[in-house]
Structure formats: C-alpha cells, structure tokens
Design a protein around this motif. Structure first.
Motif, PDB file in Angstrom:
ATOM      1  N   VAL A 165      32.545  12.702 -22.981  1.00 29.84           N
ATOM      2  CA  VAL A 165      33.914  12.734 -22.457  1.00 29.84           C
ATOM      3  C   VAL A 165      34.920  12.090 -23.419  1.00 29.84           C
ATOM      4  O   VAL A 165      36.132  12.215 -23.210  1.00 29.84           O
ATOM      5  N   LEU A 166      34.429  11.419 -24.445  1.00 30.60           N
ATOM      6  CA  LEU A 166      35.317  10.811 -25.433  1.00 30.60           C
ATOM      7  C   LEU A 166      35.491  11.758 -26.627  1.00 30.60           C
ATOM      8  O   LEU A 166      34.606  12.550 -26.926  1.00 30.60           O
ATOM      9  N   PRO A 167      36.618  11.667 -27.345  1.00 27.28           N
ATOM     10  CA  PRO A 167      36.878  12.607 -28.448  1.00 27.28           C
ATOM     11  C   PRO A 167      36.268  12.180 -29.790  1.00 27.28           C
ATOM     12  O   PRO A 167      36.777  12.543 -30.847  1.00 27.28           O
ATOM     13  N   LEU A 168      35.175  11.414 -29.760  1.00 27.64           N
ATOM     14  CA  LEU A 168      34.632  10.852 -30.997  1.00 27.64           C
ATOM     15  C   LEU A 168      34.056  11.927 -31.918  1.00 27.64           C
ATOM     16  O   LEU A 168      34.242  11.875 -33.135  1.00 27.64           O
ATOM     17  N   ARG A 169      33.321  12.888 -31.349  1.00 29.85           N
ATOM     18  CA  ARG A 169      32.746  13.951 -32.186  1.00 29.85           C
ATOM     19  C   ARG A 169      33.850  14.771 -32.834  1.00 29.85           C
ATOM     20  O   ARG A 169      33.778  15.114 -34.025  1.00 29.85           O
ATOM     21  N   ASP A 170      34.868  15.094 -32.051  1.00 32.33           N
ATOM     22  CA  ASP A 170      35.995  15.864 -32.577  1.00 32.33           C
ATOM     23  C   ASP A 170      36.671  15.105 -33.712  1.00 32.33           C
ATOM     24  O   ASP A 170      37.018  15.692 -34.744  1.00 32.33           O
ATOM     25  N   ASN A 210      34.337  15.115 -36.892  1.00 31.13           N
ATOM     26  CA  ASN A 210      34.002  16.380 -37.550  1.00 31.13           C
ATOM     27  C   ASN A 210      35.181  17.338 -37.647  1.00 31.13           C
ATOM     28  O   ASN A 210      35.012  18.479 -38.070  1.00 31.13           O
ATOM     29  N   ARG A 211      36.382  16.882 -37.284  1.00 24.54           N
ATOM     30  CA  ARG A 211      37.536  17.776 -37.246  1.00 24.54           C
ATOM     31  C   ARG A 211      37.808  18.455 -38.587  1.00 24.54           C
ATOM     32  O   ARG A 211      38.012  19.666 -38.653  1.00 24.54           O
ATOM     33  N   ARG A 212      37.809  17.686 -39.666  1.00 21.31           N
ATOM     34  CA  ARG A 212      38.132  18.268 -40.964  1.00 21.31           C
ATOM     35  C   ARG A 212      37.112  19.342 -41.357  1.00 21.31           C
ATOM     36  O   ARG A 212      37.474  20.426 -41.803  1.00 21.31           O
ATOM     37  N   ASN A 213      35.833  19.037 -41.190  1.00 22.47           N
ATOM     38  CA  ASN A 213      34.785  19.999 -41.549  1.00 22.47           C
ATOM     39  C   ASN A 213      34.844  21.240 -40.660  1.00 22.47           C
ATOM     40  O   ASN A 213      34.647  22.368 -41.122  1.00 22.47           O
ATOM     41  N   TYR A 214      35.095  21.013 -39.378  1.00 18.45           N
ATOM     42  CA  TYR A 214      35.225  22.118 -38.425  1.00 18.45           C
ATOM     43  C   TYR A 214      36.358  23.050 -38.841  1.00 18.45           C
ATOM     44  O   TYR A 214      36.215  24.280 -38.843  1.00 18.45           O
ATOM     45  N   ASP A 215      37.484  22.471 -39.215  1.00 16.18           N
ATOM     46  CA  ASP A 215      38.639  23.269 -39.632  1.00 16.18           C
ATOM     47  C   ASP A 215      38.358  24.046 -40.916  1.00 16.18           C
ATOM     48  O   ASP A 215      38.804  25.185 -41.068  1.00 16.18           O
ATOM     49  N   VAL A 216      37.619  23.440 -41.829  1.00 18.30           N
ATOM     50  CA  VAL A 216      37.281  24.106 -43.091  1.00 18.30           C
ATOM     51  C   VAL A 216      36.464  25.372 -42.827  1.00 18.30           C
ATOM     52  O   VAL A 216      36.745  26.447 -43.371  1.00 18.30           O
ATOM     53  N   VAL A 217      35.440  25.253 -41.985  1.00 15.33           N
ATOM     54  CA  VAL A 217      34.568  26.392 -41.677  1.00 15.33           C
ATOM     55  C   VAL A 217      35.325  27.482 -40.939  1.00 15.33           C
ATOM     56  O   VAL A 217      35.253  28.672 -41.291  1.00 15.33           O
ATOM     57  N   LEU A 222      22.559  20.122 -36.733  1.00 17.37           N
ATOM     58  CA  LEU A 222      22.482  19.069 -37.762  1.00 17.37           C
ATOM     59  C   LEU A 222      23.882  18.589 -38.129  1.00 17.37           C
ATOM     60  O   LEU A 222      24.109  17.391 -38.350  1.00 17.37           O
ATOM     61  N   TRP A 223      24.804  19.514 -38.184  1.00 19.99           N
ATOM     62  CA  TRP A 223      26.203  19.256 -38.561  1.00 19.99           C
ATOM     63  C   TRP A 223      26.864  18.304 -37.575  1.00 19.99           C
ATOM     64  O   TRP A 223      27.443  17.282 -37.972  1.00 19.99           O
ATOM     65  N   THR A 224      26.788  18.638 -36.267  1.00 20.69           N
ATOM     66  CA  THR A 224      27.424  17.787 -35.267  1.00 20.69           C
ATOM     67  C   THR A 224      26.659  16.474 -35.082  1.00 20.69           C
ATOM     68  O   THR A 224      27.278  15.441 -34.804  1.00 20.69           O
ATOM     69  N   SER A 225      25.333  16.516 -35.236  1.00 15.65           N
ATOM     70  CA  SER A 225      24.544  15.285 -35.097  1.00 15.65           C
ATOM     71  C   SER A 225      24.900  14.293 -36.196  1.00 15.65           C
ATOM     72  O   SER A 225      24.947  13.077 -35.963  1.00 15.65           O
ATOM     73  N   THR A 226      25.164  14.811 -37.395  1.00 13.87           N
ATOM     74  CA  THR A 226      25.580  13.947 -38.496  1.00 13.87           C
ATOM     75  C   THR A 226      26.944  13.329 -38.206  1.00 13.87           C
ATOM     76  O   THR A 226      27.179  12.146 -38.468  1.00 13.87           O
ATOM     77  N   ALA A 227      27.847  14.132 -37.636  1.00 10.99           N
ATOM     78  CA  ALA A 227      29.160  13.612 -37.248  1.00 10.99           C
ATOM     79  C   ALA A 227      29.015  12.560 -36.149  1.00 10.99           C
ATOM     80  O   ALA A 227      29.696  11.530 -36.164  1.00 10.99           O
ATOM     81  N   ASP A 228      28.111  12.813 -35.205  1.00 13.60           N
ATOM     82  CA  ASP A 228      27.847  11.829 -34.147  1.00 13.60           C
ATOM     83  C   ASP A 228      27.354  10.517 -34.751  1.00 13.60           C
ATOM     84  O   ASP A 228      27.810   9.434 -34.367  1.00 13.60           O
ATOM     85  N   ALA A 229      26.412  10.629 -35.687  1.00  7.64           N
ATOM     86  CA  ALA A 229      25.861   9.430 -36.325  1.00  7.64           C
ATOM     87  C   ALA A 229      26.948   8.660 -37.057  1.00  7.64           C
ATOM     88  O   ALA A 229      26.952   7.422 -37.065  1.00  7.64           O
ATOM     89  N   ARG A 230      27.900   9.376 -37.675  1.00 12.00           N
ATOM     90  CA  ARG A 230      28.991   8.716 -38.394  1.00 12.00           C
ATOM     91  C   ARG A 230      29.884   7.942 -37.428  1.00 12.00           C
ATOM     92  O   ARG A 230      30.173   6.756 -37.652  1.00 12.00           O
TER      93      ARG A 230
END
Length: 206
Positions: A58-63, A66-73, A126-134
């Motif tokens: 419910v928190l915007p932490l993943r967004d 990973n926002r910059r990478n998401y936008d790039v793709v 793997l992509w979102t999990s890495t963002a979560d870990a960050r």
C-alpha cells in the motif's frame, strides 16, 4: 510463469525481505531473535511476512525505487510502436498509458509474443524484487543508524553498513535488468513490426 504467480510473488517478496532484514538486524545487535528459518520458503509462509508485504504493497516505495527504470522500458516500447504506426500519418505524441492497451492486446493475440512475455515476467520479477531490496535496504540503513546513535550499538552500526552496501549493489543490478527488459521488448517490437504493423497503423489512425 503465469500472471497470477507473478502477482503473488511480487506481493510476498517485500515481506520476505523485510522479515529477513529485521532478523539480521536483531542478529547484529543481539537484542532480539527471530524464531524462524531465514529460508525464503519458510519466511513466505509466516503471517508476519504477509502483513509486512501488505504494508509495503500500500506504500509507494516500489514505484519510487523503480520509477526511472520503468519509464525507460515503457518509453522504449511507446516510441517504437509510434514509429511503426506513424509511417503513413503525421506523428502524434502518445503516452505509455495510451499505448499499453494496444501492446498487451497484440501480445495476448500472438503465441510468439506470449512466449516473450513469459521471459519478461521472469525478468520483471527480478527487476521489481531488486527495486524492493533497494528501497527496503535504504530504510533499514536509516533504522540501523538511528538505533546505533540511540543505544550506542556497534552491531547496529555493522547492520547499517551491510544494508547500505546492499542498497548500493542494487543500482547496477537494476541497470542490467532494465537493459534485459528493453531487449525483450525490442524482440517483441520486431515481431509486431513484421506481423502486426497493419493493426498498429490502424490504431494510430483513430
């Protein structure tokens, strides 16, 4: 991997990471002990991991992470489809939100694109999990540092260093995974260009 499995794992992974980091911090400080195996399978079955996953969801932490990478793709796909669809018409400015329905409709209608989408799902996990870990590593770095200054805990200082290093490592990993995601998207675009260009052009004429 199915979309249902992907959603389930994206929900559980943050809870597992948080639970593991909390157990590690307790181990570093010696001030608490978690009576559960640190194996992902064991943690994933705990109520704590579910609750923590729900809180993270419910928190915007993943967004944020990973926002910059998401936008790039997504920008890469948007630009490529716009180029295909605008060959015979005046180019218009399209956003990913406008292009997304077209892209996923084409993916779901072509088996060769669906196969690529399964690769994208695995890489995306793997992509979102890495963002979560960050995101979670940064939070635990701050928690550990605050704990060190509040209680003069050398173990918490070690924890802060470990979590900070973990956060730092996730950046280059995310860059590599982003390039892999772009590569999968480019392969899908080539299939669309070869077999579905007329549908894309028709979409852009609307």
């Amino acid at each position: 991997m199915t979309i249902e499995t992907l959603k389930k794992l994206r929900f559980l992974v943050p809870g597992i990471i948080i639970f593991t980091f909390w157990a590690l911090l307790g181990s570093f400080t010696g001030d608490w002990k978690v009576q559960t195996s640190l194996s992902p399978d064991a943690i994933g079955k705990t109520t704590a991991a579910f609750v923590l996953g729900l809180l993270y969801y419910v928190l915007p932490l993943r967004d944020w992470a990973n926002r910059r990478n998401y936008d790039v793709v997504n920008s890469n796909i948007t630009q490529a489809l716009t180029k295909i669809g605008s060959e015979d018409v005046s180019p218009k400015k399209f956003s990913w939100q406008q292009i997304k329905p077209l892209f996923y409709r084409l993916v779901n209608s072509d088996d060769s694109l669906t196969i690529q989408s399964k690769r994208a799902m695995f890489n995306g996990l793997l992509w979102t999990s890495t963002a979560d870990a960050r995101a979670i590593s940064i939070i635990f770095t701050m928690i550990s540092a605050a704990y060190h200054f509040a209680f003069d805990s050398q173990g918490a200082l070690i924890g802060a260093l470990v979590f900070a290093i973990t956060a730092a490592v996730t950046w280059p990993v995310s860059w590599v995974l982003t390039e892999m995601h772009k590569s999968i998207g480019n392969e899908q675009i080539e299939i669309i260009r070869s077999f579905h260009s007329s549908e894309v052009k028709e979409f852009f004429k609307k």
